[in-house]
Scaffold this motif. Structure first.
Motif, PDB file in Angstrom:
ATOM      1  N   TYR A 414     -66.116 -32.410  61.649  1.00 10.38           N
ATOM      2  CA  TYR A 414     -65.178 -31.407  62.177  1.00 10.38           C
ATOM      3  C   TYR A 414     -65.964 -30.449  63.060  1.00 10.38           C
ATOM      4  O   TYR A 414     -67.118 -30.129  62.771  1.00 10.38           O
ATOM      5  CB  TYR A 414     -64.496 -30.628  61.045  1.00 10.38           C
ATOM      6  CG  TYR A 414     -63.703 -31.496  60.105  1.00 10.38           C
ATOM      7  CD1 TYR A 414     -62.333 -31.628  60.246  1.00 10.38           C
ATOM      8  CD2 TYR A 414     -64.330 -32.218  59.089  1.00 10.38           C
ATOM      9  CE1 TYR A 414     -61.590 -32.442  59.394  1.00 10.38           C
ATOM     10  CE2 TYR A 414     -63.611 -33.033  58.232  1.00 10.38           C
ATOM     11  CZ  TYR A 414     -62.243 -33.137  58.391  1.00 10.38           C
ATOM     12  OH  TYR A 414     -61.517 -33.959  57.558  1.00 10.38           O
ATOM     13  N   ALA A 415     -65.331 -29.988  64.117  1.00 12.42           N
ATOM     14  CA  ALA A 415     -66.010 -29.082  65.051  1.00 12.42           C
ATOM     15  C   ALA A 415     -65.057 -27.987  65.493  1.00 12.42           C
ATOM     16  O   ALA A 415     -63.912 -28.266  65.872  1.00 12.42           O
ATOM     17  CB  ALA A 415     -66.536 -29.850  66.261  1.00 12.42           C
ATOM     18  N   LEU A 416     -65.529 -26.759  65.439  1.00 12.00           N
ATOM     19  CA  LEU A 416     -64.781 -25.600  65.908  1.00 12.00           C
ATOM     20  C   LEU A 416     -65.519 -25.024  67.105  1.00 12.00           C
ATOM     21  O   LEU A 416     -66.698 -24.670  67.006  1.00 12.00           O
ATOM     22  CB  LEU A 416     -64.670 -24.555  64.794  1.00 12.00           C
ATOM     23  CG  LEU A 416     -63.709 -23.403  65.039  1.00 12.00           C
ATOM     24  CD1 LEU A 416     -62.267 -23.895  65.004  1.00 12.00           C
ATOM     25  CD2 LEU A 416     -63.906 -22.302  64.012  1.00 12.00           C
ATOM     26  N   GLY A 417     -64.833 -24.933  68.231  1.00  7.92           N
ATOM     27  CA  GLY A 417     -65.472 -24.556  69.485  1.00  7.92           C
ATOM     28  C   GLY A 417     -65.601 -23.054  69.688  1.00  7.92           C
ATOM     29  O   GLY A 417     -65.270 -22.249  68.813  1.00  7.92           O
ATOM     30  N   PRO A 418     -66.087 -22.657  70.857  1.00  9.61           N
ATOM     31  CA  PRO A 418     -66.356 -21.238  71.138  1.00  9.61           C
ATOM     32  C   PRO A 418     -65.081 -20.426  71.303  1.00  9.61           C
ATOM     33  O   PRO A 418     -63.984 -20.965  71.454  1.00  9.61           O
ATOM     34  CB  PRO A 418     -67.154 -21.288  72.443  1.00  9.61           C
ATOM     35  CG  PRO A 418     -66.752 -22.571  73.083  1.00  9.61           C
ATOM     36  CD  PRO A 418     -66.491 -23.536  71.969  1.00  9.61           C
ATOM     37  N   LEU A 419     -65.250 -19.116  71.269  1.00  7.57           N
ATOM     38  CA  LEU A 419     -64.135 -18.207  71.492  1.00  7.57           C
ATOM     39  C   LEU A 419     -63.561 -18.381  72.889  1.00  7.57           C
ATOM     40  O   LEU A 419     -64.280 -18.726  73.830  1.00  7.57           O
ATOM     41  CB  LEU A 419     -64.591 -16.754  71.350  1.00  7.57           C
ATOM     42  CG  LEU A 419     -64.607 -16.101  69.978  1.00  7.57           C
ATOM     43  CD1 LEU A 419     -65.023 -14.648  70.115  1.00  7.57           C
ATOM     44  CD2 LEU A 419     -63.263 -16.199  69.292  1.00  7.57           C
ATOM     45  N   ASP A 420     -62.289 -18.105  73.023  1.00  8.04           N
ATOM     46  CA  ASP A 420     -61.657 -18.096  74.335  1.00  8.04           C
ATOM     47  C   ASP A 420     -62.311 -17.031  75.212  1.00  8.04           C
ATOM     48  O   ASP A 420     -62.710 -15.961  74.728  1.00  8.04           O
ATOM     49  CB  ASP A 420     -60.166 -17.817  74.190  1.00  8.04           C
ATOM     50  CG  ASP A 420     -59.396 -18.043  75.476  1.00  8.04           C
ATOM     51  OD1 ASP A 420     -59.405 -17.125  76.322  1.00  8.04           O
ATOM     52  OD2 ASP A 420     -58.794 -19.115  75.629  1.00  8.04           O
ATOM     53  N   GLY A 421     -62.420 -17.318  76.496  1.00  2.00           N
ATOM     54  CA  GLY A 421     -63.060 -16.378  77.420  1.00  2.00           C
ATOM     55  C   GLY A 421     -62.355 -15.041  77.523  1.00  2.00           C
ATOM     56  O   GLY A 421     -62.936 -14.066  78.022  1.00  2.00           O
ATOM     57  N   PHE A 422     -61.126 -14.957  77.051  1.00  2.00           N
ATOM     58  CA  PHE A 422     -60.376 -13.701  77.063  1.00  2.00           C
ATOM     59  C   PHE A 422     -61.146 -12.577  76.370  1.00  2.00           C
ATOM     60  O   PHE A 422     -61.093 -11.423  76.791  1.00  2.00           O
ATOM     61  CB  PHE A 422     -59.026 -13.926  76.372  1.00  2.00           C
ATOM     62  CG  PHE A 422     -58.273 -12.679  76.037  1.00  2.00           C
ATOM     63  CD1 PHE A 422     -57.541 -12.009  77.004  1.00  2.00           C
ATOM     64  CD2 PHE A 422     -58.286 -12.175  74.744  1.00  2.00           C
ATOM     65  CE1 PHE A 422     -56.835 -10.850  76.693  1.00  2.00           C
ATOM     66  CE2 PHE A 422     -57.584 -11.023  74.427  1.00  2.00           C
ATOM     67  CZ  PHE A 422     -56.861 -10.361  75.401  1.00  2.00           C
ATOM     68  N   PHE A 423     -61.883 -12.916  75.318  1.00  2.00           N
ATOM     69  CA  PHE A 423     -62.561 -11.892  74.523  1.00  2.00           C
ATOM     70  C   PHE A 423     -63.832 -11.384  75.185  1.00  2.00           C
ATOM     71  O   PHE A 423     -64.396 -10.394  74.738  1.00  2.00           O
ATOM     72  CB  PHE A 423     -62.863 -12.434  73.121  1.00  2.00           C
ATOM     73  CG  PHE A 423     -61.623 -12.740  72.340  1.00  2.00           C
ATOM     74  CD1 PHE A 423     -60.978 -11.760  71.618  1.00  2.00           C
ATOM     75  CD2 PHE A 423     -61.084 -14.014  72.337  1.00  2.00           C
ATOM     76  CE1 PHE A 423     -59.815 -12.033  70.913  1.00  2.00           C
ATOM     77  CE2 PHE A 423     -59.925 -14.305  71.628  1.00  2.00           C
ATOM     78  CZ  PHE A 423     -59.298 -13.310  70.924  1.00  2.00           C
ATOM     79  N   GLY A 424     -64.289 -12.053  76.221  1.00  2.00           N
ATOM     80  CA  GLY A 424     -65.468 -11.590  76.933  1.00  2.00           C
ATOM     81  C   GLY A 424     -65.151 -10.755  78.159  1.00  2.00           C
ATOM     82  O   GLY A 424     -66.068 -10.302  78.849  1.00  2.00           O
ATOM     83  N   LYS A 425     -63.878 -10.546  78.437  1.00  2.00           N
ATOM     84  CA  LYS A 425     -63.501  -9.764  79.614  1.00  2.00           C
ATOM     85  C   LYS A 425     -63.848  -8.299  79.418  1.00  2.00           C
ATOM     86  O   LYS A 425     -63.554  -7.714  78.377  1.00  2.00           O
ATOM     87  CB  LYS A 425     -62.007  -9.908  79.892  1.00  2.00           C
ATOM     88  CG  LYS A 425     -61.593 -11.296  80.346  1.00  2.00           C
ATOM     89  CD  LYS A 425     -60.102 -11.340  80.642  1.00  2.00           C
ATOM     90  CE  LYS A 425     -59.688 -12.731  81.134  1.00  2.00           C
ATOM     91  NZ  LYS A 425     -58.225 -12.806  81.398  1.00  2.00           N
ATOM     92  N   LYS A 426     -64.466  -7.712  80.431  1.00  4.98           N
ATOM     93  CA  LYS A 426     -64.828  -6.302  80.376  1.00  4.98           C
ATOM     94  C   LYS A 426     -63.850  -5.486  81.219  1.00  4.98           C
ATOM     95  O   LYS A 426     -63.174  -6.022  82.098  1.00  4.98           O
ATOM     96  CB  LYS A 426     -66.263  -6.108  80.880  1.00  4.98           C
ATOM     97  CG  LYS A 426     -67.306  -6.761  79.995  1.00  4.98           C
ATOM     98  CD  LYS A 426     -68.712  -6.438  80.476  1.00  4.98           C
ATOM     99  CE  LYS A 426     -69.746  -7.057  79.555  1.00  4.98           C
ATOM    100  NZ  LYS A 426     -71.131  -6.731  79.982  1.00  4.98           N
ATOM    101  N   PRO A 427     -63.772  -4.188  80.963  1.00  4.06           N
ATOM    102  CA  PRO A 427     -62.831  -3.361  81.733  1.00  4.06           C
ATOM    103  C   PRO A 427     -63.263  -3.232  83.184  1.00  4.06           C
ATOM    104  O   PRO A 427     -64.453  -3.142  83.487  1.00  4.06           O
ATOM    105  CB  PRO A 427     -62.879  -2.008  81.005  1.00  4.06           C
ATOM    106  CG  PRO A 427     -64.217  -1.987  80.340  1.00  4.06           C
ATOM    107  CD  PRO A 427     -64.500  -3.409  79.946  1.00  4.06           C
ATOM    108  N   SER A 428     -62.307  -3.237  84.052  1.00  4.30           N
ATOM    109  CA  SER A 428     -62.572  -3.015  85.470  1.00  4.30           C
ATOM    110  C   SER A 428     -61.949  -1.688  85.873  1.00  4.30           C
ATOM    111  O   SER A 428     -60.834  -1.368  85.446  1.00  4.30           O
ATOM    112  CB  SER A 428     -61.985  -4.146  86.322  1.00  4.30           C
ATOM    113  OG  SER A 428     -60.593  -4.276  86.082  1.00  4.30           O
ATOM    114  N   PRO A 429     -62.639  -0.890  86.689  1.00  4.59           N
ATOM    115  CA  PRO A 429     -62.090   0.418  87.074  1.00  4.59           C
ATOM    116  C   PRO A 429     -60.821   0.249  87.885  1.00  4.59           C
ATOM    117  O   PRO A 429     -60.762  -0.591  88.796  1.00  4.59           O
ATOM    118  CB  PRO A 429     -63.221   1.041  87.910  1.00  4.59           C
ATOM    119  CG  PRO A 429     -64.046  -0.114  88.371  1.00  4.59           C
ATOM    120  CD  PRO A 429     -63.950  -1.150  87.300  1.00  4.59           C
TER     121      PRO A 429
END
Length: 558
Positions: A414-429
């Motif tokens: 069984y394999a569980l992959g990485p987090l969705d890229g949504f969680f790495g988004k940083k705030p933009s001014p």
């Protein structure tokens, strides 16, 4: 017995509430903290609550009665995490392998505390400029609610017709105030009724702007996998009767205890919840025949074989060459329960053999030996590797069954992959595109305040109601997290798009299979079993696994 004693007994945890008790820092020194902090960053974000559907469209946005009172993403996520993971009588959670749920919950509580401090100030401003000039505040709030109704809640333009109607209503209100048939003090009050809330709005905007910048700073730190641990002072009882603090503290302890449960769930083609889909499956099945003619084999049970395999798996990190090799695996004897692919919730260990959130060792052994056919839970031996700082979770599950004379050893990956890229988004001014002057054919981006006029009004309108969260949920709306909920598997993606992760998954299978067979064969030899058919089958299986590739092992194409 007090209500607090009942709470402790129901939780199955005990605490030392001596003076000076502290809540530990979250995730100190853990390699999984960065992943947990990226999940926690959502609690500090702004924007639309509907963004939570981006990493998993199973999340639901429940709209309230008034768009002016709706939460932003961070407020809605914080409320959802708090109620789903700490509330009394909540549904069971799926274990978050590769993550630390307590880190996420603590950051959600920290974000709530920052917003609560802001809301206290906004409530004071609303009390001064709202109660004293209530008719004017009602007029302004009504106009903003109409604008949001025309334009939608996410700062879209109201359109020509909507804007004209708003201007007409505003002009009519001003005309009525100026032409009101009153004089003296009442006339002065009416004339001050409309501009006074504007002063309150200006003060509220300053407060909201400072808090928004603070929240965005936390968001940026956590989304990058950084940030420091947090403490939860709300969970430290100030006196023996501090029920709210003790309830929160017990909730955090229950959360930690539930993550150590040895019960997990098989959900059809979704695989094992929390571990990912089954991508590979190998089995060996041969008859148990005595090695020596005229003599029976010595009796043994499935648990003897499973226990021997588990003991041998603890040595996986050792090898004849100094090459780095495996990291230390987590070896667990699991009780696996089938819940179906469309299950909306799961259960907890129950019965006299359940110890808190775990089945007792005696019960696990009984299930391994006796529940191999028909209804009931099943036993699996799990060998788990948490790699890439929690981004990849590889689990090999091994089960041993004996039916009639046939012993069967099955190994599944069984394999569980990485987090969705949504969680790495940083705030933009925030910026606004404007035309240049005098070069009107060009455009340039102009920095904008984090909190605009509409946002300041929304926050000021919500602030007094934050002391009544259930009412605010009803009027403003909430988000519902995907079920069965677990902080890790809910947001996971497939690992097959990452070359090195695929290599790690595939490389794990061969040594685990061979160690499992070697340990099982040792037990069989010690009990007088004829090993000729087992050795032949093992040689064939060892050769076949050399050319393995991931596939949909739970989709049978029927």
């Amino acid at each position: 017995m007090t209500a607090l004693d009942d709470l402790r007994n129901a939780a199955g945890v005990e605490f030392d509430f001596a003076p000076g008790a502290q809540v530990p820092l979250s995730g100190a020194g853990s390699g999984r903290t960065g992943l947990s902090q990226r999940i926690a960053s959502v609690a500090y974000r702004d924007g639309s609550p509907s963004q939570i559907k981006e990493p998993n469209d199973g999340a639901k946005v429940n709209e309230g009665k008034f768009t002016l009172l709706e939460p932003d993403l961070g407020e809605a996520f914080t409320r959802a995490v708090e109620t789903r993971m700490l509330a009394d009588g909540r549904k069971p959670l799926i274990q978050a392998f590769g993550a630390e749920p307590q880190v996420v919950v603590e950051h959600a509580l920290a974000a709530k505390r920052i917003r609560r401090q802001r809301d206290r100030r906004l409530t004071v401003i609303m009390a001064v400029f709202g109660l004293l000039f209530l008719p004017g505040v009602a007029v302004w709030l009504g106009l903003f609610q109409l604008r949001r109704t025309f334009a939608g809640s996410q700062d879209r333009r109201a359109g020509a017709l909507g804007s004209a109607l708003l201007l007409a209503i505003a002009a009519l209100v001003v005309l009525l105030v100026l032409r009101a048939p009153v004089t003296g003090v009442l006339q002065i009050y009416l004339w001050a009724m409309l501009p006074a809330p504007v002063i309150g709005w200006f003060l509220a905007k300053q407060v909201a702007e400072r808090t928004a910048k603070n929240l965005r700073a936390h968001w940026a730190d956590l989304a990058g996998g950084g940030g420091s641990g947090v403490v939860v002072p709300e969970a430290v009882p100030q006196n023996p009767n501090d029920a709210d603090a003790e309830r929160l503290r017990i909730g955090l302890a229950k959360l930690a205890a539930e993550q150590e449960s040895n019960l997990t769930y098989y959900a059809g083609t979704k695989g094992i919840l929390g571990m990912g889909v089954r991508w590979g499956h190998w089995h060996l099945a041969e008859d148990l025949r005595p090695r020596d003619p005229g003599r029976e084999i010595d009796p043994f049970r499935s648990w003897d074989v499973a226990r021997a395999i588990g003991d041998q798996m603890r040595l996986l990190e050792r090898g004849p060459l100094h090459t780095g090799g495996f990291s230390a695996p987590v070896i667990t004897h699991w009780v696996v329960r089938h819940v179906g692919e469309g299950a909306g919730e799961v259960g907890r260990p129950e019965g006299p053999d359940a110890e808190g959130y775990r089945f007792s060792k005696i019960e696990v052994e009984r299930i391994c030996n006796e529940q191999q056919y028909g209804a009931g839970d099943r036993h699996y031996l799990g060998v788990q590797f948490v790699l890439w700082e929690g981004e990849l979770v590889i689990t090999m599950m091994i089960t041993v069954t004996v039916l009639h004379h046939t012993l069967r050893i099955e190994v599944s990956g069984y394999a569980l992959g990485p987090l969705d890229g949504f969680f790495g988004k940083k705030p933009s001014p925030p910026t606004k595109s404007v035309r240049g002057f005098p070069k009107f054919w060009t455009k340039r981006d102009v920095p904008q305040p984090v909190v605009n006029a509409s946002e300041a009004v929304r926050l000021a309108a919500r602030a007094p109601l934050t002391w009544f969260p259930k009412t605010l949920d009803k009027w403003g709306g909430t988000i519902a997290l995907p079920e069965p909920f677990g902080l890790r598997h809910t947001w996971a993606t497939k690992p097959w798009n990452h070359r090195f992760m695929v290599d790690d998954v595939l490389r794990t299978a061969t040594p685990v299979l061979r160690v499992a067979l070697s340990a099982a064969f040792k037990v069989l030899r010690e009990n007088g079993v004829d090993m000729a058919p087992f050795d032949a089958r093992a040689a064939s299986l060892s050769g076949a696994i050399q050319d393995l590739s991931p596939k949909h092992a739970d989709e049978y194409g029927m």
